[in-house]
Design an enzyme around this catalytic site. Structure first.
Site, PDB file in Angstrom:
ATOM      1  N   ASN A 219       0.839  -1.199   0.000  1.00  0.00           N
ATOM      2  CA  ASN A 219       0.000   0.000   0.000  1.00  0.00           C
ATOM      3  C   ASN A 219       0.878   1.254   0.000  1.00  0.00           C
ATOM      4  OD1 ASN A 219      -2.636   1.582   0.645  1.00  0.00           O
ATOM      5  ND2 ASN A 219      -1.190   2.240   2.221  1.00  0.00           N
ATOM      6  N   GLU A 220       0.840   2.001  -1.086  1.00  0.00           N
ATOM      7  CA  GLU A 220       1.415   3.341  -1.216  1.00  0.00           C
ATOM      8  C   GLU A 220       2.931   3.408  -1.073  1.00  0.00           C
ATOM      9  OE1 GLU A 220      -0.814   6.135   1.183  1.00  0.00           O
ATOM     10  OE2 GLU A 220      -2.591   5.943  -0.075  1.00  0.00           O
ATOM     11  N   ASP A 221       3.614   2.277  -1.199  1.00  0.00           N
ATOM     12  CA  ASP A 221       5.073   2.325  -1.104  1.00  0.00           C
ATOM     13  C   ASP A 221       5.703   2.934  -2.352  1.00  0.00           C
ATOM     14  OD1 ASP A 221       4.634   1.178   1.305  1.00  0.00           O
ATOM     15  OD2 ASP A 221       5.662  -0.703   0.902  1.00  0.00           O
TER      16      ASP A 221
ATOM     17  N   HIS B 180      -5.070   6.056  -6.190  1.00  0.00           N
ATOM     18  CA  HIS B 180      -5.617   6.541  -4.930  1.00  0.00           C
ATOM     19  C   HIS B 180      -5.967   8.017  -5.121  1.00  0.00           C
ATOM     20  CE1 HIS B 180      -3.653   3.279  -2.157  1.00  0.00           C
ATOM     21  NE2 HIS B 180      -4.347   2.761  -3.165  1.00  0.00           N
TER      22      HIS B 180
ATOM     23  N   SER C  37      -0.355  -0.774  -4.619  1.00  0.00           N
ATOM     24  CA  SER C  37      -1.567   0.024  -4.764  1.00  0.00           C
ATOM     25  C   SER C  37      -1.316   1.377  -4.109  1.00  0.00           C
ATOM     26  CB  SER C  37      -2.760  -0.672  -4.106  1.00  0.00           C
ATOM     27  OG  SER C  37      -3.937   0.102  -4.266  1.00  0.00           O
TER      28      SER C  37
END
Length: 825
Positions: free
Chosen positions: A432-434, A501, A484
């Site tokens: 997530n968002e890395d 996102h 993501s």
């Protein structure tokens, strides 16, 4: 296999660092009863040693728990070993840095919360009473030591040392959750006794071209003195429809079976959720059963389709199940409690039924939480909810030194093996968002394909090599996506490829929520607008003197950076001249804002579902469905799983057939989305009303909603006056459709009393109507929470809505709407 569940006889105490470990463990003082599965915070609360950290600001005075080391001890008497039997101590989950002794002998260590631990204790057991002793060392302290060794790394949320620790990342605090560093035996532990055991049973299915029959291959890995494996396939009605047997050679048996007349597992709204069961039995040389297990599975095809979008750049991001393309409306899922052992099966069911009943089709298990309990995925199978499963990395620049990669590989292998039989599981995602945080630090170069471990973004080794290799090897029929959000070749904000996102609203420049439709992505996997929880929840966890919108305690229970200011900004832009000072007004108006934002987002992006070949937007997952504690957050239902207005707005926007309406000054645009496999025709009533209730215009026109598509509607009713409310009403395939549009911002309207009328139409039902247009009518009743069949209503004259409210009885009903206080009936 004989199993002894070790769920009783546990005690715990704080480690005394002034004593050597052996002397400290042997010291008789300080031991208190413990629950397993459980955790140290809950055990301390039960022992009266810790106040509930959810209440007021007690989180602050709970931080010492995560800074200490803790002993856990279990004394038990096992059954006597039979000839040829082996004894194993099976821990399903230890949180996190644990050392295990059995009868004083060193047995094992663990450093990953998500890797089960199996210990051969055959030679360690003794007649009579036995003792298992565990020492849990502070993950915060060890994480800081690892950080000192390898260097500090960038993170969003929580202590930066968390990236070195394979522990639920939200334990370190997030922008919706507290810092509560859990420790303990968080999943079941048992003693297993058997001469042989089933280590893994993998069920692979393949449908034929017509999806009328399925090939089923079962691979069973065994250890010990195993002779043969037998498998039966049981259909959804409990009938055995296939069976086979194979000798266990070199620790493995393979059984190939087939099923005719296949009953497909379908996502919610597309048919039944047919579930088959593989019953697996392990026999010894004398044909005696020595172990057995089951795997429940479904027959279905799931594909992630990335195809050209007609007339536009980029490609789609569309989930296809059994040959049918789906718009995946849904929500992100975080752990439903900071102390996950409190989430019993009934609470999981309550949450996931909320998702299903909101017409959601997908839940995303977010990467900063946990690989969820088996019951979570079982319920998703039963309810027809697709699961997007993140691997557990979130908002951080994770390391990739050899020991860390090895731990992650073992973690991924364990969890892929555990979850791969679930038909609801649609996608594995790397993090997530890395990639986003790597972009923000200029550490990400998509063109570089060399040794990632030597770059400023070493986590790529995990997301682009380690994890996809594990998925390809152990679950080759499932799609893998590196992160993501993620866009091949970057940037992650790309609106034409991959998932996105959309935090342009709320974060960043704080764009208007009316802009959601233009802030699209091919698949919007996060977006959200925060609101307060309901008053009853606040009253339970916030002292009376602090129950005000901007009190210190209320702000403490809003973990978002600038959260109170952002909520106030959106309120003032749209619905009020100043931030309300009354708590009930604040709750209603913040929830009103959130609900309106959900309507703009879901309806606007669903409009872009288009038609086959033109899937410009194929899904939207709201951040978030649920909360882990009582908090002002982006959740559309509060910590008690009680829906906010946003839940009702989401359900309407994701209905199988839904009208969409957008007003732009004096102009209006309308559309209808139909997810059924056939065209649906209906007559659409178009009306306008003055705010004082006077009828202005009325017309009717035929509409055909194309199958599995979004269809534009020409309503031809412009220009609209500033005081006009536009109303669309219809009945399609027996389903009532409605949409209304007021001039915005709402704060510019002078709204008269709508003349709301609430009458009892039965013991647990109401009829609600209004003499004048009413916006955002919110129904409430005192006492236990009501499951309203509908709520947060937009009413126009002539509407008479039947609302069912099981358990309402003779309780009084109150209503609130935009522009007024309260109304009781």
């Amino acid at each position: 296999m004989r199993k002894l569940a070790l769920d009783t006889g546990w005690t715990f105490k704080q480690r005394d660092p002034t004593r050597v470990p052996a002397a400290d463990a042997a010291h008789v003082s300080g031991w208190l009863p413990a629950n397993v599965p459980g955790g140290v915070h809950l055990d301390l609360i039960a022992a009266g040693q810790l106040e509930d950290p959810f209440v007021d600001m007690r989180e602050k005075t709970s931080q010492w728990v995560g800074e200490r080391d803790w002993w856990y001890r279990c004394r038990f008497t096992p059954p006597e070993l039979r000839p040829g039997e082996r004894a194993t101590l099976d821990f399903e989950g230890l949180d996190t840095f644990a050392t295990v002794w059995v009868n004083g002998l060193p047995a094992a260590t663990s450093d990953n919360m998500f890797v089960p631990l199996q210990i051969d204790v055959t030679r360690m057991l003794q007649p009579g009473e036995n003792e298992v002793l565990l020492l849990f060392e502070s993950a915060l302290r060890i994480g800081h030591a690892l950080e000192s060794r390898y260097g500090q790394r960038a993170v969003w949320n929580g202590d930066a040392s968390r990236v070195f620790v394979r522990k639920a990342q939200y334990h370190y605090g997030w922008d919706w959750g507290p810092i509560l560093m859990a420790a303990g035996v968080w999943r079941p532990v048992a003693l297993g006794l058997s001469p042989a055991r089933i280590d893994d049973a993998h069920v692979e299915t393949r449908l034929n071209a017509g999806r009328s029959a399925a090939a089923i291959n079962v691979t069973v890995n065994v250890s010990g003195a195993a002779n043969a494996v037998a498998v039966e396939i049981v259909d959804p009605d409990g009938r055995v429809v296939a069976a086979g047997e194979d000798a266990a050679r070199n620790g493995q048996a393979r059984i190939a079976l087939g099923v005719d007349g296949a009953r497909l597992w379908q996502p919610r709204g597309y048919g039944e959720q047919a579930l088959y069961t593989a019953r697996v039995v392990l026999r010894d040389a004398a044909s005696a059963i020595v172990d057995s297990t089951t795997r429940r599975f479904g027959l279905r095809d799931v594909r992630l389709v990335q195809a050209p979008v007609r007339g536009e750049p980029g490609s789609s991001f569309t989930f296809e199940v059994n040959g049918v393309e789906l718009f995946c409306g849904g929500a992100n899922w975080i752990p439903a409690d900071n102390f996950t052992t409190r989430i019993d099966p009934a609470r999981y069911r309550r949450w996931l039924e909320l998702a299903a009943n909101a017409n959601m089709r997908m839940v995303r298990v977010w990467g900063g939480g946990i690989f969820e309990e088996d019951v979570f995925y079982d319920l998703c199978d039963e309810l027809g909810l697709l699961v997007w499963q993140d691997f557990l990395f979130g908002c951080g620049m994770y390391p990739a030194h050899p020991e860390f990669i090895d731990s992650v590989r073992r973690e991924a292998e364990a969890q892929v093996r555990r979850l791969r039989h679930h038909p609801s599981l649609a996608l594995w995602a790397g993090n997530n968002e890395d990639y986003q945080i790597a972009e923000s630090t200029r550490a990400y170069d998509p063109a570089f394909q060399g040794d990632f471990t030597q770059t400023a973004f070493p986590g790529r080794e995990l997301y682009e090599r380690t994890l996809p290799e594990v998925v390809a090897r152990l679950d080759p029929g499932r799609a893998y996506w590196p992160g993501s959000p993620y866009t091949p070749n970057g940037p992650t904000s790309d609106q034409t490829v991959g998932d996105r996102h959309t935090w342009d609203v709320w974060h960043g420049a704080m764009a208007d929520y009316q802009d959601y439709p233009r802030l699209e992505g091919r698949f919007v996997s996060e977006f959200g607008m925060a609101s307060a929880p309901r008053r009853a929840l606040i009253d339970r966890y916030v002292s009376a003197s602090e129950r005000a919108p901007r009190s210190e305690t209320m702000d403490w229970h809003n973990k978002a950076e600038g959260g109170p200011r952002r909520i106030a900004t959106y309120m003032i832009r749209n619905i009020c001249a100043a931030e309300p000072t009354d708590l009930d007004d604040y709750i209603y108006l913040s929830q009103f804002n959130q609900a309106e934002a959900m309507t703009y987002a879901f309806a606007g992006w669903r409009r872009r579902w288009g038609t086959p070949g033109g899937r410009a937007v194929s899904g939207a997952l709201v951040w978030q469905l649920n909360d882990c504690w009582p908090v002002t957050s982006w959740a559309i239902a509060d910590y008690d799983a009680v829906p906010k207005p946003a839940w009702y707005a989401t359900r309407r926007a994701l209905a199988p057939i839904a009208l969409g309406l957008r007003r732009r000054g004096g102009q209006a645009e309308a559309w209808v989305v139909n997810e059924s496999p056939i065209d649906v025709s209906f007559d659409l009533q178009v009306r306008t009303w003055a705010l004082d209730g006077a009828p202005r215009r009325v017309s009717q026109r035929p509409v055909t909603a194309l199958a599995n598509a979004a269809t534009e509607i020409d309503i031809d009713i412009t220009p609209l006056g500033d005081d006009e409310v536009l109303s669309l009403r219809a009945v399609a395939s027996g389903y009532p459709l409605a949409a209304s549009a007021w001039r915005e911002p709402y704060k510019s309207l002078v709204l008269p009393d709508p003349g709301l009328l609430i009458t009892r139409s039965g013991p647990d039902s109401l009829k609600v109507s209004a003499a004048r247009p009413a916006k955002g009518v919110w129904l409430e009743a005192p006492g236990p929470d009501i499951e309203w069949s509908d709520n947060f209503l937009d009413l126009c004259p002539g509407d008479a809505l039947e609302i069912h409210a099981p358990g309402l009885g003779d309780r009084p009903v109150s209503a609130r709407w935009l522009g007024d206080r309260r109304f009781s009936a």
